[in-house]
Design a protein around this motif. Structure first.
Motif, short mmCIF file in Angstrom:
data_model
loop_
_atom_site.label_atom_id
_atom_site.label_comp_id
_atom_site.label_asym_id
_atom_site.label_seq_id
_atom_site.Cartn_x
_atom_site.Cartn_y
_atom_site.Cartn_z
N ASP A 290 41.60 99.12 48.20
CA ASP A 290 41.46 100.53 48.60
C ASP A 290 42.79 101.24 48.42
OD1 ASP A 290 38.80 100.27 49.28
OD2 ASP A 290 39.17 100.11 51.43
N ARG A 291 42.72 102.55 48.43
CA ARG A 291 43.93 103.36 48.31
C ARG A 291 44.13 104.18 49.58
NH1 ARG A 291 41.15 102.43 44.24
NH2 ARG A 291 42.01 101.80 42.25
N ALA A 292 45.37 104.16 50.06
CA ALA A 292 45.75 104.95 51.22
C ALA A 292 46.83 105.93 50.76
CB ALA A 292 46.27 104.06 52.34
N ALA A 293 46.58 107.21 50.93
CA ALA A 293 47.52 108.23 50.49
C ALA A 293 48.45 108.60 51.63
CB ALA A 293 46.76 109.46 50.00
N ALA A 294 49.65 109.06 51.27
CA ALA A 294 50.65 109.44 52.26
C ALA A 294 51.24 110.80 51.91
CB ALA A 294 51.77 108.41 52.31
N LEU A 295 51.18 111.71 52.87
CA LEU A 295 51.80 113.02 52.74
C LEU A 295 52.89 113.08 53.80
CD1 LEU A 295 51.75 115.74 51.25
CD2 LEU A 295 50.15 116.56 52.99
N CYS A 296 54.04 112.51 53.45
CA CYS A 296 55.13 112.32 54.42
C CYS A 296 56.47 112.65 53.77
CB CYS A 296 55.18 110.86 54.88
SG CYS A 296 53.68 110.23 55.61
N THR A 297 57.41 113.01 54.61
CA THR A 297 58.78 113.18 54.13
C THR A 297 59.38 111.79 53.90
OG1 THR A 297 59.64 113.19 56.38
CG2 THR A 297 59.12 115.34 55.39
N ASN A 298 60.59 111.75 53.38
CA ASN A 298 61.31 110.50 53.18
C ASN A 298 61.79 110.03 54.56
OD1 ASN A 298 62.61 108.38 52.04
ND2 ASN A 298 64.28 109.58 51.16
N SER A 299 60.95 109.24 55.24
CA SER A 299 61.18 108.91 56.64
C SER A 299 60.82 107.46 56.94
CB SER A 299 60.33 109.83 57.52
OG SER A 299 58.95 109.56 57.26
N SER A 300 61.02 107.07 58.18
CA SER A 300 60.63 105.72 58.61
C SER A 300 59.13 105.53 58.48
CB SER A 300 61.10 105.46 60.04
OG SER A 300 60.53 106.39 60.94
N THR A 301 58.37 106.59 58.64
CA THR A 301 56.91 106.49 58.50
C THR A 301 56.53 106.02 57.11
OG1 THR A 301 56.59 108.26 60.11
CG2 THR A 301 54.74 107.77 58.66
N VAL A 302 57.12 106.64 56.09
CA VAL A 302 56.77 106.27 54.72
C VAL A 302 57.29 104.86 54.40
CG1 VAL A 302 58.69 107.21 53.35
CG2 VAL A 302 56.37 107.29 52.47
N LEU A 303 58.40 104.44 54.99
CA LEU A 303 58.88 103.07 54.80
C LEU A 303 57.87 102.07 55.37
CD1 LEU A 303 62.69 103.27 55.62
CD2 LEU A 303 61.64 102.75 53.42
N GLU A 304 57.35 102.38 56.55
CA GLU A 304 56.34 101.51 57.15
C GLU A 304 55.08 101.47 56.29
OE1 GLU A 304 55.95 103.01 61.14
OE2 GLU A 304 58.02 102.49 61.61
N LEU A 305 54.72 102.59 55.70
CA LEU A 305 53.56 102.63 54.81
C LEU A 305 53.79 101.79 53.56
CD1 LEU A 305 52.64 106.39 55.19
CD2 LEU A 305 51.13 104.47 55.74
N HIS A 306 55.02 101.81 53.04
CA HIS A 306 55.34 101.02 51.84
C HIS A 306 55.19 99.53 52.08
CE1 HIS A 306 56.56 103.59 48.51
NE2 HIS A 306 56.99 104.45 49.41
N ASN A 307 55.23 99.10 53.32
CA ASN A 307 55.02 97.69 53.65
C ASN A 307 53.64 97.43 54.24
OD1 ASN A 307 57.68 96.09 53.24
ND2 ASN A 307 58.29 98.07 54.06
N GLY A 308 53.21 98.29 55.16
CA GLY A 308 51.93 98.09 55.84
C GLY A 308 50.73 98.20 54.93
N VAL A 309 50.76 99.13 53.99
CA VAL A 309 49.63 99.30 53.08
C VAL A 309 49.45 98.05 52.20
CG1 VAL A 309 48.73 100.67 51.15
CG2 VAL A 309 49.65 101.82 53.17
N PRO A 310 50.50 97.54 51.55
CA PRO A 310 50.31 96.30 50.78
C PRO A 310 49.91 95.12 51.66
CG PRO A 310 52.34 97.37 50.11
CD PRO A 310 51.83 98.11 51.32
N TRP A 311 50.43 95.03 52.89
CA TRP A 311 50.02 93.94 53.78
C TRP A 311 48.53 94.02 54.09
CZ3 TRP A 311 55.01 93.89 57.11
CH2 TRP A 311 55.78 92.77 56.78
N ALA A 312 47.98 95.21 54.05
CA ALA A 312 46.54 95.38 54.27
C ALA A 312 45.76 95.11 52.98
CB ALA A 312 46.24 96.78 54.79
#
Length: 150
Positions: free
Chosen positions: A62-84
């Protein structure tokens, strides 16, 4: 000559984070304004994000999209999404709603995660694409989840 076994480990962002959390758990991994996370905290938050995505029905491929600034949130997404097992679709925050909607539909995104400052745009484009949106604040806590196709 014998080659060390560690040289055959796959180097991925998630493997890097797992190793860093194990070897350097108390070292600072992320600085985002006043917010600081150690490698252990960063890995834990990313793993919990993966679990949250799975709980919302996001599955392998599946694909999860992110509309975020360059922040800790997007860093977590860069790891959490692949882990899922999913694929991250980062969106450019400077695009118009129509362009974002096109990307969401074209990518086949099943979910949109957005920073609070983009809540209105994210809600609009996710509704147009018929997908759920999760809006979080700068502290990374979930603020609101709006319905879409689920």
């Amino acid at each position: 000559m014998r080659t060390a076994s560690f040289t055959f480990s796959q180097l991925t962002p998630t493997a890097f984070l797992e190793r860093s959390a194990r070897v350097f758990p108390e070292r600072t991994a992320v600085i985002d304004g006043d917010r600081r996370l150690t490698y252990a905290q960063f890995a834990d938050r990313s793993r919990r994000l993966a679990g949250g995505l799975a709980a919302r029905g996001i599955a392998s491929g599946d694909r999860a999209a992110a509309l975020c600034t360059n922040s800790s949130t997007v860093l977590e997404l860069h790891n959490g999404v692949p882990w899922a097992g999913a694929v991250l679709v980062p969106l450019n925050i400077r695009l118009a709603a129509e362009e974002l909607g096109y990307i969401l539909e074209h990518s086949g995104a099943a979910l949109l995660v957005a920073d609070e400052q983009f809540a209105a745009t994210a809600t609009e484009v996710a509704a147009t694409a018929g997908i759920p949106v999760v809006v979080g604040d700068r502290g990374g806590r979930r603020v609101r989840a709006a319905a879409g196709r689920e």
